[in-house]
Scaffold this active site. Structure first.
Site, PDB file in Angstrom:
ATOM      1  N   ASN A 143      -3.019  -7.265  -2.166  1.00 26.71           N
ATOM      2  CA  ASN A 143      -2.982  -6.337  -3.240  1.00 26.71           C
ATOM      3  C   ASN A 143      -1.324  -6.346  -3.992  1.00 26.71           C
ATOM      4  O   ASN A 143      -1.220  -6.129  -5.243  1.00 26.71           O
ATOM      5  CB  ASN A 143      -3.083  -4.869  -2.620  1.00 26.71           C
ATOM      6  CG  ASN A 143      -2.853  -3.780  -3.626  1.00 26.71           C
ATOM      7  OD1 ASN A 143      -3.475  -3.443  -4.971  1.00 26.71           O
ATOM      8  ND2 ASN A 143      -1.677  -3.459  -3.546  1.00 26.71           N
ATOM      9  N   ILE A 152      -5.540   0.639 -14.822  1.00 24.95           N
ATOM     10  CA  ILE A 152      -5.699   1.734 -13.863  1.00 24.95           C
ATOM     11  C   ILE A 152      -4.393   2.522 -13.721  1.00 24.95           C
ATOM     12  O   ILE A 152      -3.312   1.981 -13.847  1.00 24.95           O
ATOM     13  CB  ILE A 152      -5.810   0.976 -12.411  1.00 24.95           C
ATOM     14  CG1 ILE A 152      -6.956   0.235 -12.568  1.00 24.95           C
ATOM     15  CG2 ILE A 152      -6.026   2.187 -11.404  1.00 24.95           C
ATOM     16  CD1 ILE A 152      -8.428   0.672 -12.851  1.00 24.95           C
ATOM     17  N   SER A 170      -6.838  -9.368 -12.013  1.00 25.15           N
ATOM     18  CA  SER A 170      -6.774  -8.571 -13.039  1.00 25.15           C
ATOM     19  C   SER A 170      -7.673  -9.108 -14.406  1.00 25.15           C
ATOM     20  O   SER A 170      -7.685 -10.228 -14.344  1.00 25.15           O
ATOM     21  CB  SER A 170      -5.625  -8.530 -13.464  1.00 25.15           C
ATOM     22  OG  SER A 170      -5.531  -7.803 -14.944  1.00 25.15           O
ATOM     23  N   TYR A 216       2.325 -13.065 -15.603  1.00 22.37           N
ATOM     24  CA  TYR A 216       1.239 -12.192 -15.054  1.00 22.37           C
ATOM     25  C   TYR A 216      -0.227 -12.864 -15.069  1.00 22.37           C
ATOM     26  O   TYR A 216      -0.924 -12.942 -14.240  1.00 22.37           O
ATOM     27  CB  TYR A 216       1.348 -10.762 -15.545  1.00 22.37           C
ATOM     28  CG  TYR A 216       0.486  -9.593 -14.978  1.00 22.37           C
ATOM     29  CD1 TYR A 216       0.712  -9.447 -13.570  1.00 22.37           C
ATOM     30  CD2 TYR A 216      -0.817  -9.358 -15.245  1.00 22.37           C
ATOM     31  CE1 TYR A 216      -0.042  -8.426 -12.967  1.00 22.37           C
ATOM     32  CE2 TYR A 216      -1.566  -8.543 -14.661  1.00 22.37           C
ATOM     33  CZ  TYR A 216      -1.047  -7.907 -13.543  1.00 22.37           C
ATOM     34  OH  TYR A 216      -1.920  -6.892 -12.718  1.00 22.37           O
ATOM     35  N   ALA A 229       0.832  -1.172  -0.070  1.00 25.30           N
ATOM     36  CA  ALA A 229      -0.067  -0.178   0.039  1.00 25.30           C
ATOM     37  C   ALA A 229       0.674   1.283   0.016  1.00 25.30           C
ATOM     38  O   ALA A 229       0.312   2.227   0.418  1.00 25.30           O
ATOM     39  CB  ALA A 229      -0.922   0.031   1.143  1.00 25.30           C
ATOM     40  N   SER A 230       2.242   1.270  -0.290  1.00 29.54           N
ATOM     41  CA  SER A 230       2.902   2.471  -0.422  1.00 29.54           C
ATOM     42  C   SER A 230       2.604   3.108  -1.434  1.00 29.54           C
ATOM     43  O   SER A 230       3.112   4.272  -1.790  1.00 29.54           O
ATOM     44  CB  SER A 230       4.471   1.833  -0.493  1.00 29.54           C
ATOM     45  OG  SER A 230       4.766   0.956  -1.256  1.00 29.54           O
ATOM     46  N   ARG A 231       2.085   2.724  -2.560  1.00 27.39           N
ATOM     47  CA  ARG A 231       1.753   3.262  -3.856  1.00 27.39           C
ATOM     48  C   ARG A 231       0.568   2.798  -4.561  1.00 27.39           C
ATOM     49  O   ARG A 231      -0.110   1.721  -4.155  1.00 27.39           O
ATOM     50  CB  ARG A 231       2.715   3.060  -4.989  1.00 27.39           C
ATOM     51  CG  ARG A 231       4.239   3.327  -4.758  1.00 27.39           C
ATOM     52  CD  ARG A 231       5.313   3.465  -5.547  1.00 27.39           C
ATOM     53  NE  ARG A 231       5.671   2.061  -5.498  1.00 27.39           N
ATOM     54  CZ  ARG A 231       5.860   1.155  -6.542  1.00 27.39           C
ATOM     55  NH1 ARG A 231       5.312   1.434  -7.650  1.00 27.39           N
ATOM     56  NH2 ARG A 231       6.338  -0.287  -6.379  1.00 27.39           N
ATOM     57  N   LYS A 281      -2.690 -14.178 -11.963  1.00 27.67           N
ATOM     58  CA  LYS A 281      -3.942 -13.539 -11.737  1.00 27.67           C
ATOM     59  C   LYS A 281      -5.250 -14.640 -11.935  1.00 27.67           C
ATOM     60  O   LYS A 281      -6.259 -14.493 -11.306  1.00 27.67           O
ATOM     61  CB  LYS A 281      -4.121 -12.351 -12.557  1.00 27.67           C
ATOM     62  CG  LYS A 281      -3.090 -11.090 -12.184  1.00 27.67           C
ATOM     63  CD  LYS A 281      -3.148 -10.608 -10.872  1.00 27.67           C
ATOM     64  CE  LYS A 281      -2.174  -9.585 -10.439  1.00 27.67           C
ATOM     65  NZ  LYS A 281      -2.353  -9.307  -9.004  1.00 27.67           N
TER      66      LYS A 281
HETATM   67  P1  NAP Z   1       2.202  -0.422  -8.293  1.00 20.68           P
HETATM   68  O1  NAP Z   1       1.609   0.947  -8.401  1.00 20.68           O
HETATM   69  O2  NAP Z   1       3.235  -0.972  -8.938  1.00 20.68           O
HETATM   70  O3  NAP Z   1       2.520  -0.732  -6.572  1.00 20.68           O
HETATM   71  C1  NAP Z   1       2.606  -2.220  -6.106  1.00 20.68           C
HETATM   72  C2  NAP Z   1       2.797  -2.012  -4.853  1.00 20.68           C
HETATM   73  O4  NAP Z   1       2.945  -3.568  -4.348  1.00 20.68           O
HETATM   74  C3  NAP Z   1       3.735  -1.243  -4.138  1.00 20.68           C
HETATM   75  O5  NAP Z   1       3.043  -0.667  -2.719  1.00 20.68           O
HETATM   76  C4  NAP Z   1       4.847  -2.130  -3.577  1.00 20.68           C
HETATM   77  O6  NAP Z   1       5.780  -1.928  -2.679  1.00 20.68           O
HETATM   78  C5  NAP Z   1       4.046  -3.548  -3.383  1.00 20.68           C
HETATM   79  N1  NAP Z   1       4.992  -4.707  -3.475  1.00 20.68           N
HETATM   80  C6  NAP Z   1       5.643  -4.982  -4.591  1.00 20.68           C
HETATM   81  N2  NAP Z   1       6.165  -6.065  -4.534  1.00 20.68           N
HETATM   82  C7  NAP Z   1       6.047  -6.648  -3.334  1.00 20.68           C
HETATM   83  C8  NAP Z   1       6.399  -7.524  -2.501  1.00 20.68           C
HETATM   84  N3  NAP Z   1       7.100  -8.724  -2.896  1.00 20.68           N
HETATM   85  N4  NAP Z   1       5.874  -7.601  -1.117  1.00 20.68           N
HETATM   86  C9  NAP Z   1       5.276  -6.741  -0.644  1.00 20.68           C
HETATM   87  N5  NAP Z   1       4.654  -5.550  -1.310  1.00 20.68           N
HETATM   88  C10 NAP Z   1       4.994  -5.586  -2.590  1.00 20.68           C
HETATM   89  O7  NAP Z   1       0.872  -1.527  -8.614  1.00 20.68           O
HETATM   90  P2  NAP Z   1      -0.518  -1.384  -8.650  1.00 20.68           P
HETATM   91  O8  NAP Z   1      -0.911  -0.838 -10.190  1.00 20.68           O
HETATM   92  O9  NAP Z   1      -1.117  -0.316  -7.680  1.00 20.68           O
HETATM   93  O10 NAP Z   1      -1.268  -2.668  -8.677  1.00 20.68           O
HETATM   94  C11 NAP Z   1      -1.759  -3.151  -7.363  1.00 20.68           C
HETATM   95  C12 NAP Z   1      -2.274  -4.536  -7.666  1.00 20.68           C
HETATM   96  O11 NAP Z   1      -3.477  -4.397  -8.695  1.00 20.68           O
HETATM   97  C13 NAP Z   1      -1.355  -5.543  -8.097  1.00 20.68           C
HETATM   98  O12 NAP Z   1      -1.554  -6.730  -7.560  1.00 20.68           O
HETATM   99  C14 NAP Z   1      -1.541  -5.557  -9.954  1.00 20.68           C
HETATM  100  O13 NAP Z   1      -1.348  -6.808 -10.297  1.00 20.68           O
HETATM  101  C15 NAP Z   1      -3.300  -5.326  -9.633  1.00 20.68           C
HETATM  102  N6  NAP Z   1      -3.677  -4.682 -10.856  1.00 20.68           N
HETATM  103  C16 NAP Z   1      -3.456  -3.343 -11.397  1.00 20.68           C
HETATM  104  C17 NAP Z   1      -3.797  -2.829 -12.416  1.00 20.68           C
HETATM  105  C18 NAP Z   1      -3.424  -1.597 -13.116  1.00 20.68           C
HETATM  106  O14 NAP Z   1      -3.912  -1.119 -14.221  1.00 20.68           O
HETATM  107  N7  NAP Z   1      -2.618  -0.803 -12.434  1.00 20.68           N
HETATM  108  C19 NAP Z   1      -4.775  -3.561 -13.428  1.00 20.68           C
HETATM  109  C20 NAP Z   1      -4.959  -4.905 -12.813  1.00 20.68           C
HETATM  110  C21 NAP Z   1      -4.628  -5.237 -11.695  1.00 20.68           C
HETATM  111  P3  NAP Z   1       6.936  -0.759  -3.015  1.00 20.68           P
HETATM  112  O15 NAP Z   1       6.447   0.597  -3.323  1.00 20.68           O
HETATM  113  O16 NAP Z   1       7.975  -0.873  -1.699  1.00 20.68           O
HETATM  114  O17 NAP Z   1       7.540  -1.397  -4.175  1.00 20.68           O
END
Ligand code: NAP
Length: 248
Positions: A91, A189, A143, A156, A14-16, A160
């Site tokens: 997440n 997103i 996803s 991926y 949840a940092s980003r 998923k």
């Molecule tokens: P993001 O902006 O890349 O953020 C990823 C987050 O996951 C960050 O807080 C990161 O921490 C954390 N993370 C990564 N590897 C980790 C690990 N091994 N242990 C703990 N935390 C970890 O991704 P997002 O777009 O928000 O996506 C969030 C979720 O939604 C994911 O599961 C992604 O597959 C899913 N999703 C996203 C989209 C999209 O369009 N964005 C679409 C479908 C599904 P750090 O900041 O410390 O690296």
């Protein structure tokens, strides 16, 4: 009355991005929030400080979701710090895109371990707590790529798709104890993950979205709020797409 007043939520990654949006939404709705990050310590600690000002308890933990032992330690620590866990949001996720013939074993393992094994790790540990409480809501981020596939994302997509089968099975196993398990399947997103795609590819993807725009983290967080709250008390084993109409 706030929708999550008195509940404690644990959110991974949840940092980003989407996780951050969910942490913000849950905190605004009165939940105490425990959340994890992998590397972004500065962002995570700033978010924890900002949300604490809302008068709820918030704590950030550095914890690798892919690591089974770390998930066990994290869950113990969160229960020590918060006393209970009512909502788990799995997440944390990564992409390492490549065509199948070029995909390395490391690209496969990293994505499957971070995206899918993590969901097993945390769900197993937290379900023990929820079983004792005889209630809980588990929300797993899949996803639409897990439902329809995507060239260059076989690792991926597999991770998923696995989340969906896992979640439906968990909903079946734990339903009698009032523990619900549901999936959110976002489309595209606006986060760092989709920024990495580059403008040309993003423009191509936009053509396939009926609403002709990317979604926001807050729009995914609103779906998570519904599934976390008692508004969805009879909803379990479901996949909710948040995708601007892509998945029909
Ligand atoms: P993001 O902006 O890349 O953020 C990823 C987050 O996951 C960050 O807080 C990161 O921490 C954390 N993370 C990564 N590897 C980790 C690990 N091994 N242990 C703990 N935390 C970890 O991704 P997002 O777009 O928000 O996506 C969030 C979720 O939604 C994911 O599961 C992604 O597959 C899913 N999703 C996203 C989209 C999209 O369009 N964005 C679409 C479908 C599904 P750090 O900041 O410390 O690296």
């Amino acid at each position: 009355m706030k929708l999550l007043a008195g509940k404690t939520a644990l959110i991974t990654g949840a940092s980003r991005g989407i996780g951050e949006g969910i942490a913000r939404k849950f905190a605004e709705q009165g939940a105490n929030v425990a959340f994890t990050y992998a590397r972004s310590a500065e962002k995570a600690l700033a978010l924890a400080a900002e949300l604490s000002a809302l008068g709820i308890t918030v704590k950030a933990y550095q914890s690798d979701a892919a690591d089974y032992a770390a998930a066990e330690q994290l869950t113990e620590q969160v229960v020590q710090d918060f006393g209970r866990i009512d909502v788990l949001v799995n997440n944390a996720g990564v992409t390492k895109d490549n065509l199948l013939l070029r995909m390395s074993e490391n690209e496969w393992d990293t994505v499957v371990d971070t995206n899918l094994k993590s969901v097993f790790n945390l769900t197993k540990q937290v379900s023990r707590i929820m079983l004792k409480q005889r209630s809980g809501s588990i929300i797993n981020l899949s996803s639409i790529v897990g439902m329809k596939g995507q060239a260059g994302q076989s690792n991926y997509a597999a991770s998923k798709a696995g989340i969906i089968g896992f979640s439906k099975s968990v909903a079946d196993e734990l339903g009698t104890r009032s523990i619900r398990c549901n999936v959110i399947a976002p489309g595209f997103i606006q986060t760092d993950m989709t920024d990495a795609l580059g403008e040309t590819l993003k423009a191509e993807y936009l053509k396939s979205i009926p609403m002709k725009r990317l979604g926001t983290a807050e729009e995914v967080a609103n779906a998570a709020l519904f599934l976390a709250s008692d508004l969805s008390s009879y909803v379990s084993g479901q996949v909710l797409s948040v995708c601007g109409g892509m998945n029909r």
